[in-house]
Scaffold this active site. Structure first.
Site, short mmCIF file in Angstrom:
data_model
loop_
_atom_site.label_atom_id
_atom_site.label_comp_id
_atom_site.label_asym_id
_atom_site.label_seq_id
_atom_site.Cartn_x
_atom_site.Cartn_y
_atom_site.Cartn_z
N LYS A 163 -51.02 48.75 96.89
CA LYS A 163 -51.30 50.00 96.19
C LYS A 163 -52.28 50.89 96.95
O LYS A 163 -52.01 52.08 97.15
CB LYS A 163 -51.88 49.64 94.82
CG LYS A 163 -52.36 50.79 94.00
CD LYS A 163 -52.97 50.25 92.69
CE LYS A 163 -53.77 51.34 91.99
NZ LYS A 163 -54.56 50.78 90.90
N TYR A 164 -53.41 50.32 97.42
CA TYR A 164 -54.42 51.18 98.04
C TYR A 164 -53.99 51.64 99.43
O TYR A 164 -54.37 52.72 99.86
CB TYR A 164 -55.80 50.49 98.03
CG TYR A 164 -56.32 50.38 96.61
CD1 TYR A 164 -56.71 51.54 95.93
CD2 TYR A 164 -56.36 49.17 95.93
CE1 TYR A 164 -57.14 51.48 94.61
CE2 TYR A 164 -56.78 49.10 94.62
CZ TYR A 164 -57.18 50.26 93.97
OH TYR A 164 -57.61 50.21 92.66
N GLU A 216 -56.24 57.20 89.71
CA GLU A 216 -55.39 56.02 89.47
C GLU A 216 -55.43 55.70 87.99
O GLU A 216 -56.11 54.81 87.55
CB GLU A 216 -55.79 54.83 90.34
CG GLU A 216 -57.27 54.48 90.35
CD GLU A 216 -57.54 53.16 91.05
OE1 GLU A 216 -56.64 52.29 91.12
OE2 GLU A 216 -58.66 52.97 91.55
N MET A 218 -63.88 63.00 83.30
CA MET A 218 -63.28 64.02 84.16
C MET A 218 -62.85 65.25 83.36
O MET A 218 -62.82 66.35 83.87
CB MET A 218 -62.09 63.43 84.94
CG MET A 218 -60.89 63.09 84.09
SD MET A 218 -59.54 62.41 85.08
CE MET A 218 -60.05 60.70 85.21
N GLU A 246 -51.24 55.16 79.77
CA GLU A 246 -52.69 55.11 79.68
C GLU A 246 -53.30 56.51 79.78
O GLU A 246 -54.43 56.69 80.21
CB GLU A 246 -53.26 54.13 80.72
CG GLU A 246 -52.87 52.69 80.40
CD GLU A 246 -53.41 51.66 81.38
OE1 GLU A 246 -54.22 52.02 82.24
OE2 GLU A 246 -52.99 50.49 81.29
N TYR A 252 -61.73 45.55 87.09
CA TYR A 252 -61.58 46.35 88.31
C TYR A 252 -61.22 45.46 89.49
O TYR A 252 -60.35 45.78 90.30
CB TYR A 252 -62.89 47.07 88.64
CG TYR A 252 -63.24 48.21 87.71
CD1 TYR A 252 -62.46 49.37 87.68
CD2 TYR A 252 -64.38 48.16 86.92
CE1 TYR A 252 -62.81 50.44 86.86
CE2 TYR A 252 -64.74 49.22 86.09
CZ TYR A 252 -63.95 50.36 86.06
OH TYR A 252 -64.30 51.41 85.26
#
Lengths: 681, 681
Positions: free
Chosen positions: A351-352, A448, A433, A457, A342
């Site tokens: 990205k963020y 993400e 989820m 993925e 992570y």
């Protein structure tokens, strides 16, 4: 070997050696020390001297006179060699005799040459020399014979690195038949033949000679993909600056900067330093200052270049050590990621930011009076949670924020984070989820889950699974869509790596995540094809049909995931001959509105410059496909799915035009399938 | 299945089936029994019927109307199938629905077709059907998609044989793009792509449809090399004889005779027997009798052909069961042969006659007054000894005959033979010929040490070793010389066999002895290249130098066998596209004077017709090389030697002409080496 290497962290390491001027100088520790005091890191020598050559020439002409078809060459004599074992050996690169003619059309001399080569290599290995440079073939018409001898040589030793010495183009090099047409790629073709015959042996690489006039950018790119381990730079490559000191043209500087990025870093060997300079002056540039070349001037200039290399880009810095290194893609659904994994991803400077922009833009379009329910699904250690909180502040919107995470270890981390950093504003839920079942509908789902090829993925399957909880009236998924992209590439270094994994039969059918470096994009204008797209949320009827097949669960049951099957076929124009070793894969994603991510080399700078989270994906070919000039490559790729897995299949066909203009097939691969290593749902 | 098969040993076995006229007939044991009573061996059926098709068409048009991208097809219903399990099943060949369009450019229908195919195949497998015929692709432009589905299908079942149904040429078959140029080899190209994508799967073969007008002999030869397991013969292929009964043209008869020599023997399926005949009448032949075609007339005619097949040749009879069967070459020096092996060789009707002629011719040139010393070195069970005795009688020469044999078991046999048959005329010596040391010199040494490639069983090394005992003044070796010959061939069946030997890493680098049958010679005019020659006895100086290096023993010591190293390079013109799977190798030998042996297909009849002792040798390629039309193949092959072994190395390069007329490489193999399996001295 590091006497002359920089202490400054931003200056790259360049090992520069002196290719000694005459082939007949015996060397020892003194020779090395003198050259080190001059500023070099290494020296070179021919293994044998003129005595040996004289013996061979005499024996050969005797055998010719006797009309013999073969001649036995006894091994070396003490007076015939230039090297002996000693502490200087680690800094010595040995050259085999340049008069050896392995591909000679005279069978006797070919036979003699082969024995001479064996004697020289065996003696060099005895002395402890680790790198030997062998002259390339002397003609283009007998390469298989040359390559067969190199193959035998590689089988004999298990230690010595062999560098085949070739010019970049045939212009200054190998003899051609009379009347033959100049062919810029012919030397590459010679090399390709040698290494193919030698099965991409890891101990076989290139000593490439840089010419005074550089060839086309295409050929420079082609060699860049090859295992260059030595750069031979003759003094004639330099031209005088206004003061007359030797320098490089801008083009030569660029080439050196580029080639010195290869890993392992090539050795530089400066040659002909004592030759009277006849620098090439570009047409029309007029005569400049009279050259003032001292033998050490070339080295001084290269050391100057070394210290003034352009700084590394963000991606180069982040990717250092990962060039062309094959990694299996993550299995985030089947495995729980570790904290360090992570952490690596969270370091991305771009990205963020993009995610935060996208969340703000999504909040902006909502009713300012309502409380917007936002869920981060697959929250990990929480970077998107933090960004969602910041976005709600900057958008001035009230949100209810839920972090859903299946990894029990990350869940603990999220709880602590909520207490310490997020002031308890976040509801943390431990759940996959796909089975999360809240008593309300979510307005914005942020995830993400993208892999290097976008959907690899299982983002589509996960987001389908969580769509149940999304508000059917205007609920938003961030990302809103993503697409997969591919192009055929030459990647000999990666192919050699995969060939070396013989014990793993699945190695050539595994898509790898890899920071592509020593590769060449083969398609005209480096065209990359957009394979397919996924959009979220799915249309309601697609959802209900898929759920019906799965007994209420998306993705389960026969055909329940068929809406996530994809197939793409594309034709790529290939202007210059080459070899396809596989496909490079990229993705693009629309997070929301005009906020996008891209890993495509041609769009990343416009969409998400300096983003480092994803290396490309590489789909290998078991057997490389050779392509003629002006050919075409058809690639077909499938995203397949069963109830438990997602995987890819791919095949490549090569076509060319016949004399009547018809398109005909010149190559086809078998079907490659990653089913055995498929991504588990 | 053998009800209609011949009792006579000279009539071949032909299984003929009836391809039932309409796709909508359910079959059972009664259907089969009726057809058997008609004289057929088998019947065919489509797996599903019109009900199923109607369901699929309805569902598909509904999905099209709803603009769906995918459609789930539930499995079969009882009213939708033509077959059920039962005792008739072993004699049933099942066809999948002809309206399936796996390579459809409509993604929805391609997706539907794929599911339909899977349902039909699974149901057929459930019923126990072992052979299923699937229609080939409907177009030439989407073959990879078709092949990918066949690949998946092959992975699912482990039992069903899949026959892909293709016409010989595109004329009557697959849809072509508008304006595309007619291409005789395009259907073969489609097949080659399918089986390459499917990795030469052993359960994938061809159901080839024979056209009314046959294509060129080249294409007939091409298909002959492929795994044809079913021949579909429509009634339109027949033409009326003077009485109006259906017959084959001479060309069709020849094709059938040829294809029915394949092993396993293809099934014949006669189709369209109830269609009103419109026989093709060759232009200019005028109108013949009115056709009187009854539905059973075709079968009656084919049974007539079956009974009147030409008799097998000597080589066909001898080689029955050995077609395309790979054998490792003998190691006669390292191993002792068994009696049965000798017996097989002694059966040759030609070889020993040639030897007798050669010995007589050699005796004829000697002084009639001297006693000639003749040694058979490697006498085995003595066939050459008998021939030498007969030759001495017919030449009217007095000989002293010695039989030298290292195999202790054969030695015992020779002693007994000398007592019982040769009346003690022979001196039998137990010794390896290379260490035999008689107190006299031999005038004529007779040996039979040749392998399929001439020198591959170490004849040169053995004869060098025994040359010490040969009279230096006019001593004769029989054979006096021999040469190795090779040519590139297409051999998909052998390639598939080698691919299946994955557990043996040396399998693709072993030269095999094999009776080549399902192959095609690719070179223009089937050119075969003479690689190299060996002559005996060696010149005296070659002998003395080699002996000096070996400490007095030929072949030992560094370089002591270098005079037996060989290298050959040849360029083969390839007029028609194809795939090289390897090299076929042959030999020729001059025994003495004009008495010769040959295994070359183009010279065997002139030199040693009906000789059966040697099958050809096959040098495989790990990865086949695809060749365009009008290309060239360069083959390089080496005979290598160490002190203990002899082996071969080989590589293949493919070239074509570029737009500027330049010759450029389009393919190159790695180096193949049989060193690990080399012949031990």
């Amino acid at each position: 070997m590091d006497a002359h290497q920089p202490a400054e962290p931003n200056v790259p390491v360049w090992y520069i050696g002196h290719h000694l001027p005459t082939p007949n100088v015996g060397i020892n520790i003194g020779t090395l020390e003198e050259e080190i005091s001059n500023g070099y890191d290494m020296i070179t020598t021919y293994i044998t001297n003129a005595n040996f050559r004289a013996r061979i020439e005499q024996a050969t002409s005797g055998a010719h006179a006797d009309n013999k078809a073969h001649l036995y060459i006894p091994s070396l004599d003490a007076e015939e060699v230039n090297i002996h074992p000693g502490e200087h050996i680690p800094q010595v690169i040995a050259f085999t005799s340049s008069w050896i003619d392995l591909d000679s059309e005279d069978p006797l001399f070919a036979h003699v040459s082969r024995q001479v080569l064996a004697h020289e290599l065996e003696y060099a290995a005895f002395c402890g020399v680790s790198t030997v440079v062998i002259e390339g073939p002397k003609r283009k018409t007998n390469v298989a014979q040359y390559a067969q001898i190199i193959h035998t040589t590689l089988l004999k030793g298990s230690y010595t690195q062999i560098h085949v010495h070739l010019p970049m183009t045939e212009e200054e090099g190998v003899a051609t038949n009379n009347g033959e047409i100049y062919d810029e790629f012919s030397m590459w073709d010679v090399w390709n033949t040698i290494r193919t015959v030698c099965k991409y042996n890891a101990r076989l690489s290139l000593a490439l000679r840089i010419p005074a006039v550089l060839p086309s950018r295409h050929l420079v790119n082609r060699w860049f993909a090859e295992p260059i381990r030595t750069l031979l730079i003759p003094s004639s490559t330099f031209c005088p600056n206004p003061k007359g000191y030797p320098t490089f043209s801008t083009a030569h500087q660029g080439l050196l900067t580029r080639y010195m990025k290869l890993r392992p870093v090539p050795y530089i060997l400066i040659s002909d330093t004592h030759v009277e300079p006849t620098p090439v002056v570009a047409a029309g540039s007029g005569s400049r200052s009279k050259p003032r070349y001292e033998p050490l001037g070339y080295l001084v200039y290269l050391r100057h270049l070394q210290k003034n290399q352009p700084p590394q880009s963000t991606v180069e810095r982040f990717g250092a050590g990962y060039q062309d290194y094959l990694q299996a893609p993550l299995q985030p659904l089947a495995d729980n990621l570790e904290s360090i994994t992570y952490e690596v991803f969270e370091k991305d400077p771009v990205k963020y930011d993009q995610y935060e922009k996208a969340i703000k833009a999504a909040l902006d379009v909502r009713d300012p009076n309502e409380t917007i329910i936002v869920a981060v699904t697959g929250a990990g250690r929480g970077p998107l949670v933090s960004r969602a909180l910041r976005a709600s502040k900057s958008a001035n919107r009230s949100i209810k924020l839920i972090a859903v995470e299946k990894n029990p270890n990350a869940y603990v981390h999220l709880l602590r984070h909520n207490r310490d950093t997020w002031a308890g504003q976040v509801t943390v839920v431990k759940s996959d989820m796909r089975s999360w079942n809240p008593p309300f509908k979510v307005d914005i789902i942020v995830s993400e889950l993208l892999g290097s090829f976008g959907d690899n993925e299982l983002s589509p399957e996960c987001l389908d699974g969580v769509q149940r909880v999304l508000n059917p009236n205007g609920g938003i998924s961030i990302p809103a869509s993503y697409s997969a992209h591919y192009t055929p590439i030459m990647a000999p270094k990666i192919h050699a790596d995969i060939l070396s994994r013989r014990s793993d039969p699945d190695a050539p059918e595994t898509p790898y995540v890899v920071m592509l470096q020593a590769i060449e994009s083969l398609a005209e204008n480096e065209y990359i094809h957009r394979a397919w797209d996924f959009h979220h949320p799915l249309p309601a009827n697609t959802m209900s049909e898929a759920a019906a097949l799965g007994g209420g669960f998306i993705g389960l049951g026969d055909g329940g995931n068929d809406h996530n099957i994809r197939k793409s076929k594309a034709t790529f124009k290939i202007p210059r001959r080459g070899v396809v070793h596989g496909l490079a894969g990229y993705f693009e994603s629309v997070l929301f509105g005009d906020v996008e991510l891209s890993t495509r080399p041609d769009t990343i700078d416009a969409k998400s410059k300096d983003m480092i989270s994803w290396f490309p994906i590489f789909f290998p070919l078991k057997t490389p496909v050779q392509l003629p000039d002006d050919s075409e490559v058809d690639v077909t790729i499938w995203r397949e799915t069963s109830e438990r897995k997602v995987w890819y299949e791919w095949s490549v066909e090569a076509f060319t035009k016949g004399s009547r203009g018809q398109r005909f097939r010149v190559g086809v691969t078998e079907l490659h399938s990653s089913k055995k290593n498929g991504c588990l749902m």
